[in-house]
Each structure stands twice: as structure tokens, then as C-alpha cells.
Design an enzyme around this catalytic site. Structure first.
Site, PDB file in Angstrom:
ATOM      1  N   GLU A   1       0.852  -1.192   0.000  1.00 41.90           N
ATOM      2  CA  GLU A   1       0.000   0.000   0.000  1.00 41.90           C
ATOM      3  C   GLU A   1       0.887   1.240   0.000  1.00 41.90           C
ATOM      4  O   GLU A   1       1.846   1.321   0.774  1.00 41.90           O
ATOM      5  CB  GLU A   1      -0.912   0.038   1.235  1.00 41.90           C
ATOM      6  CG  GLU A   1      -1.757   1.324   1.292  1.00 41.90           C
ATOM      7  CD  GLU A   1      -2.728   1.398   2.469  1.00 41.90           C
ATOM      8  OE1 GLU A   1      -2.836   0.422   3.246  1.00 41.90           O
ATOM      9  OE2 GLU A   1      -3.393   2.452   2.597  1.00 41.90           O
TER      10      GLU A   1
ATOM     11  N   ASN B   1      -4.447   5.116  -1.828  1.00 37.86           N
ATOM     12  CA  ASN B   1      -5.562   5.784  -1.152  1.00 37.86           C
ATOM     13  C   ASN B   1      -6.033   6.967  -1.984  1.00 37.86           C
ATOM     14  O   ASN B   1      -5.232   7.677  -2.588  1.00 37.86           O
ATOM     15  CB  ASN B   1      -5.119   6.292   0.217  1.00 37.86           C
ATOM     16  CG  ASN B   1      -4.794   5.158   1.151  1.00 37.86           C
ATOM     17  OD1 ASN B   1      -5.675   4.454   1.622  1.00 37.86           O
ATOM     18  ND2 ASN B   1      -3.496   4.942   1.393  1.00 37.86           N
TER      19      ASN B   1
ATOM     20  N   GLU C   1      -8.193   2.420  -2.838  1.00 36.40           N
ATOM     21  CA  GLU C   1      -8.808   2.368  -1.511  1.00 36.40           C
ATOM     22  C   GLU C   1      -9.626   3.629  -1.250  1.00 36.40           C
ATOM     23  O   GLU C   1      -9.130   4.738  -1.339  1.00 36.40           O
ATOM     24  CB  GLU C   1      -7.727   2.195  -0.435  1.00 36.40           C
ATOM     25  CG  GLU C   1      -6.924   0.916  -0.636  1.00 36.40           C
ATOM     26  CD  GLU C   1      -6.081   0.543   0.572  1.00 36.40           C
ATOM     27  OE1 GLU C   1      -6.044   1.296   1.561  1.00 36.40           O
ATOM     28  OE2 GLU C   1      -5.449  -0.538   0.507  1.00 36.40           O
TER      29      GLU C   1
ATOM     30  N   ASP D   1     -12.045   1.143   2.566  1.00 39.56           N
ATOM     31  CA  ASP D   1     -11.055   1.346   3.623  1.00 39.56           C
ATOM     32  C   ASP D   1     -11.747   1.725   4.941  1.00 39.56           C
ATOM     33  O   ASP D   1     -12.876   2.215   4.919  1.00 39.56           O
ATOM     34  CB  ASP D   1     -10.138   2.499   3.195  1.00 39.56           C
ATOM     35  CG  ASP D   1      -8.747   2.400   3.791  1.00 39.56           C
ATOM     36  OD1 ASP D   1      -8.531   1.593   4.710  1.00 39.56           O
ATOM     37  OD2 ASP D   1      -7.875   3.149   3.328  1.00 39.56           O
TER      38      ASP D   1
ATOM     39  N   GLU E   1      -6.057  -4.196   8.986  1.00 38.83           N
ATOM     40  CA  GLU E   1      -5.012  -3.181   9.125  1.00 38.83           C
ATOM     41  C   GLU E   1      -4.508  -3.136  10.558  1.00 38.83           C
ATOM     42  O   GLU E   1      -5.236  -3.490  11.485  1.00 38.83           O
ATOM     43  CB  GLU E   1      -5.558  -1.777   8.928  1.00 38.83           C
ATOM     44  CG  GLU E   1      -6.398  -1.470   7.795  1.00 38.83           C
ATOM     45  CD  GLU E   1      -6.750   0.018   7.812  1.00 38.83           C
ATOM     46  OE1 GLU E   1      -7.141   0.564   8.858  1.00 38.83           O
ATOM     47  OE2 GLU E   1      -6.608   0.604   6.747  1.00 38.83           O
TER      48      GLU E   1
HETATM   49  P1  C2E Z   1      -5.027   4.375   5.986  1.00 40.51           P
HETATM   50  O1  C2E Z   1      -5.210   4.225   4.526  1.00 40.51           O
HETATM   51  O2  C2E Z   1      -6.065   3.802   6.871  1.00 40.51           O
HETATM   52  O3  C2E Z   1      -3.582   3.782   6.268  1.00 40.51           O
HETATM   53  C1  C2E Z   1      -3.240   3.036   7.415  1.00 40.51           C
HETATM   54  C2  C2E Z   1      -2.491   3.862   8.417  1.00 40.51           C
HETATM   55  O4  C2E Z   1      -2.099   3.009   9.500  1.00 40.51           O
HETATM   56  C3  C2E Z   1      -1.180   4.466   7.896  1.00 40.51           C
HETATM   57  O5  C2E Z   1      -1.001   5.713   8.563  1.00 40.51           O
HETATM   58  C4  C2E Z   1      -0.139   3.462   8.373  1.00 40.51           C
HETATM   59  O6  C2E Z   1       1.163   4.010   8.472  1.00 40.51           O
HETATM   60  C5  C2E Z   1      -0.700   3.091   9.710  1.00 40.51           C
HETATM   61  N1  C2E Z   1      -0.267   1.769  10.158  1.00 40.51           N
HETATM   62  C6  C2E Z   1       0.143   0.727   9.416  1.00 40.51           C
HETATM   63  N2  C2E Z   1       0.412  -0.350  10.181  1.00 40.51           N
HETATM   64  C7  C2E Z   1       0.156   0.020  11.448  1.00 40.51           C
HETATM   65  C8  C2E Z   1       0.223  -0.670  12.708  1.00 40.51           C
HETATM   66  O7  C2E Z   1       0.564  -1.844  12.803  1.00 40.51           O
HETATM   67  N3  C2E Z   1      -0.144   0.042  13.791  1.00 40.51           N
HETATM   68  C9  C2E Z   1      -0.556   1.336  13.728  1.00 40.51           C
HETATM   69  N4  C2E Z   1      -0.878   1.960  14.842  1.00 40.51           N
HETATM   70  N5  C2E Z   1      -0.626   2.009  12.558  1.00 40.51           N
HETATM   71  C10 C2E Z   1      -0.285   1.354  11.437  1.00 40.51           C
HETATM   72  P2  C2E Z   1      -0.406   6.974   7.784  1.00 40.51           P
HETATM   73  O8  C2E Z   1       0.703   6.527   6.896  1.00 40.51           O
HETATM   74  O9  C2E Z   1      -0.142   8.024   8.799  1.00 40.51           O
HETATM   75  O10 C2E Z   1      -1.614   7.425   6.853  1.00 40.51           O
HETATM   76  C11 C2E Z   1      -2.804   7.944   7.417  1.00 40.51           C
HETATM   77  C12 C2E Z   1      -3.893   8.066   6.388  1.00 40.51           C
HETATM   78  O11 C2E Z   1      -3.566   9.055   5.416  1.00 40.51           O
HETATM   79  C13 C2E Z   1      -4.123   6.795   5.582  1.00 40.51           C
HETATM   80  O12 C2E Z   1      -4.923   5.930   6.364  1.00 40.51           O
HETATM   81  C14 C2E Z   1      -4.801   7.325   4.344  1.00 40.51           C
HETATM   82  O13 C2E Z   1      -6.180   7.485   4.560  1.00 40.51           O
HETATM   83  C15 C2E Z   1      -4.178   8.700   4.198  1.00 40.51           C
HETATM   84  N6  C2E Z   1      -3.155   8.693   3.135  1.00 40.51           N
HETATM   85  C16 C2E Z   1      -1.886   8.232   3.178  1.00 40.51           C
HETATM   86  N7  C2E Z   1      -1.240   8.420   2.015  1.00 40.51           N
HETATM   87  C17 C2E Z   1      -2.152   9.016   1.185  1.00 40.51           C
HETATM   88  C18 C2E Z   1      -2.098   9.458  -0.188  1.00 40.51           C
HETATM   89  O14 C2E Z   1      -1.098   9.333  -0.912  1.00 40.51           O
HETATM   90  N8  C2E Z   1      -3.238  10.041  -0.672  1.00 40.51           N
HETATM   91  C19 C2E Z   1      -4.365  10.172   0.074  1.00 40.51           C
HETATM   92  N9  C2E Z   1      -5.431  10.740  -0.487  1.00 40.51           N
HETATM   93  N10 C2E Z   1      -4.445   9.764   1.350  1.00 40.51           N
HETATM   94  C20 C2E Z   1      -3.357   9.186   1.897  1.00 40.51           C
HETATM   95 CA    CA Z   2      -7.581   2.344   6.969  1.00 38.39          CA
HETATM   96 CA    CA Z   3      -5.681   2.703   3.105  1.00 34.06          CA
END
Ligand code: C2E
Ligand code: CA
Ligand code: CA
Ligand code: CA
Length: 253
Positions: free
Chosen positions: A36, A91, A123, A153, A210
Site C-alpha cells: 500500500e 488511497n 482504496e 477502507d 489493518e
Molecule cells: P489508511 O489508509 O487507513 O492507512 C493506514 C495507516 O495506519 C497508515 O497511517 C499506516 O502508516 C498506519 N499503520 C500501518 N500499520 C500500522 C500498525 O501496525 N499500527 C498502527 N498503529 N498504525 C499502522 P499513515 O501513513 O499516517 O496514513 C494515514 C492516512 O492518510 C491513511 O490511512 C490514508 O487514509 C491517508 N493517506 C496516506 N497516504 C495518502 C495518499 O497518498 N493520498 C491520500 N489521499 N491519502 C493518503
Molecule cells: Ca484504513
Molecule cells: Ca488505506
């Protein structure tokens, strides 16, 4: 952290928002199923900045298309070393689902890299679906016609999800990490996770968990019938130069 929109604009201008990749694994053997894309802003001042600090700002200020173009564009190029059938998941921000040109944008961004669209998963969060279901349906059908897979998602955290499951051609349900993490602590959340997995099965959808951080969570998910997951137990999101070692890693026992 306080981030100003002008800083986000500069970061995009200087191409400092990069794709990181988190492995998606088969929980039965730890084998890689795909990755992802998670955006990371590499700030000279603060180091890596998480999407929670800049995605909504980019959305509100008309920069989300440009962000997608950079992040997905770079990601698709890096991911072209992923052998079939490994998938790339991206995403999409809620606001992007209001724009009928989204499928075409994705087509153009990904086409340039040569990454096959039939191994791209889009997603979508539940909150994105509320405001205009008709338009979302049109966009979703077009994405499916291009060969993309669709994932719902953060399942369980949003609104009226069951109606959306029926109305849109999803392939995958992603169980929100809040459920995965409370599942081993309370019977109620364990039942919710079991119900989501059952729902996925009966609708022919793949369920993906997740936020899998512990063996206990992984084992419980398997026991409940969920076979795909991602989380810190397997790997944190990694930069593109770590993709080769993810592909080469042997399955875990
Ligand atoms: P999401 O799509 O629900 O992604 C999962 C989030 O959980 C990610 O946070 C990831 O780093 C984190 N995560 C993964 N494994 C674990 C784990 O074992 N424990 C915990 N506590 N967290 C874990 P992140 O990277 O901070 O991203 C947050 C949200 O930002 C994402 O949620 C997604 O909705 C959005 N996002 C990230 N990249 C993009 C992008 O390129 N474009 C858009 N539109 N949204 C993005
Ligand atoms: Ca998610
Ligand atoms: Ca996601
Ligand atoms: Ca989320």
C-alpha cells in the site's frame, strides 16, 4: 505540528512528498501479497511528516490531484519491479470522488509507468461515499472497467456502510485498525471483527486487516477467517529503495 498551506505547496513544487510502501501479507505464511502506498513528506526541517498533517490541507486547497500525480506516479514506477500477482494499493481522498475525471487521471498517471492497472487497488474511505453516491458509482464502474480493484477502507468506522457495499462494486474490505487492536481485549470488538469477516465472505470480498501489531492479533484474525493483513508486526511503511528486499524476503513460518 503546525503546517501552513504554503509549505505544502513548496513541498509539492520541490517533489518532497514521496511514496512509502507498506507490505500487505498473507497472514498464514507472511508471504507478500502487495504493497500500500502511504505518502510521506520528507521535510528538511522536521524529517518525515505523516499524511495526517498535510493530506486534508492539500484537499482543501486544490492540491490533492497534484499530490496524487506525484505520489502515485513515482510509486507506480518504483512498483514496476513487483512481479505478478503482487498488487499496488493507493488511497484516494474523499473529495477526489466528486471529480468524474478521476479514472482518467489515474489511467494517465499509471500508464506512463507501465504498471498494469489490473494490479492496482483503489482504496476508498466510507466517509467519501456519503455525499454523492451516483457520481461515486459512475467513477467506481469506470475504475473497474479499467481493470482496477476497489477496496472499502476503514470499514466499520464510517456511516451507512452496508448500503454502500451493496451499491458499489467493491472487491475488498479493510477492517479498521481500531477494531483489530481492541479485538484481543474485548469480546465486543472480537464479535464485530468476526461479523465483518463473515460479511466479507458472504459477499465474496477479500477482507484485509489493518494495524496488525502482534502475533496474538494475527492468530485471532486467522482463526476468524481473515487471511490478509498489514501492520507493524510485518513491516512499517518503507521507502522505495527497500522494495527489492520485500520482494526477495522468504515467507515467515
Ligand atoms: P489508511 O489508509 O487507513 O492507512 C493506514 C495507516 O495506519 C497508515 O497511517 C499506516 O502508516 C498506519 N499503520 C500501518 N500499520 C500500522 C500498525 O501496525 N499500527 C498502527 N498503529 N498504525 C499502522 P499513515 O501513513 O499516517 O496514513 C494515514 C492516512 O492518510 C491513511 O490511512 C490514508 O487514509 C491517508 N493517506 C496516506 N497516504 C495518502 C495518499 O497518498 N493520498 C491520500 N489521499 N491519502 C493518503
Ligand atoms: Ca484504513
Ligand atoms: Ca488505506
Ligand atoms: Ca484511516
Amino acid at each position: 505540528m503546525h503546517v501552513d498551506i504554503s509549505e505544502v505547496r513548496c513541498a509539492l513544487q520541490d517533489e518532497r512528498v514521496l511514496p512509502f510502501f507498506q507490505p500487505l501479507v498473507d497472514l498464514r505464511n507472511g508471504q507478500l501479497v502487495g504493497v500500500e502506498i502511504l505518502a510521506r513528506w520528507q521535510s528538511a526541517e522536521f524529517g518525515p511528516i505523516l499524511p495526517g498533517n498535510f493530506i486534508s490541507l492539500a484537499q482543501e486547497n486544490g492540491l490533492i490531484d497534484s499530490l496524487m500525480s506525484q505520489v502515485l506516479g513515482k510509486a507506480a514506477i518504483s512498483a514496476s519491479i513487483l512481479p505478478a500477482p503482487l498488487v499496488l494499493a493507493t488511497n484516494i481522498s474523499p473529495i477526489q470522488l466528486r471529480d468524474l475525471s478521476l479514472p482518467n487521471q489515474i489511467l494517465h498517471i499509471v500508464e506512463r509507468s507501465g504498471f498494469p492497472l489490473d494490479r492496482l487497488t483503489i482504496e476508498i474511505t466510507e466517509s467519501a461515499l456519503i455525499d454523492n453516491l451516483d457520481r461515486t458509482q459512475t467513477i467506481a464502474r469506470e475504475l473497474k472497467a479499467m481493470g482496477c480493484k476497489l477496496a472499502l477502507d476503514d470499514f466499520g468506522t464510517g456511516y451507512s456502510s452496508l448500503g454502500h457495499l451493496q451499491a458499489l462494486p467493491f472487491d475488498q474490505l479493510k477492517i479498521d485498525k481500531s477494531f483489530v487492536q481492541s479485538m484481543t481485549k474485548t469480546r465486543e470488538s472480537r464479535k464485530i471483527v468476526a461479523a465483518i469477516i463473515g460479511l466479507g465472505h458472504s459477499m465474496g470480498l477479500t477482507t484485509v486487516a489493518e494495524g496488525v501489531e502482534t502475533e496474538e492479533q494475527a492468530n485471532m484474525l486467522l482463526w476468524l477467517g481473515c487471511v490478509q493483513g498489514q501492520g507493524w508486526l510485518y513491516a512499517r511503511p518503507l521507502p522505495a529503495d527497500r522494495l527489492p528486499e520485500l520482494i526477495a524476503a522468504p515467507p515467515r513460518p
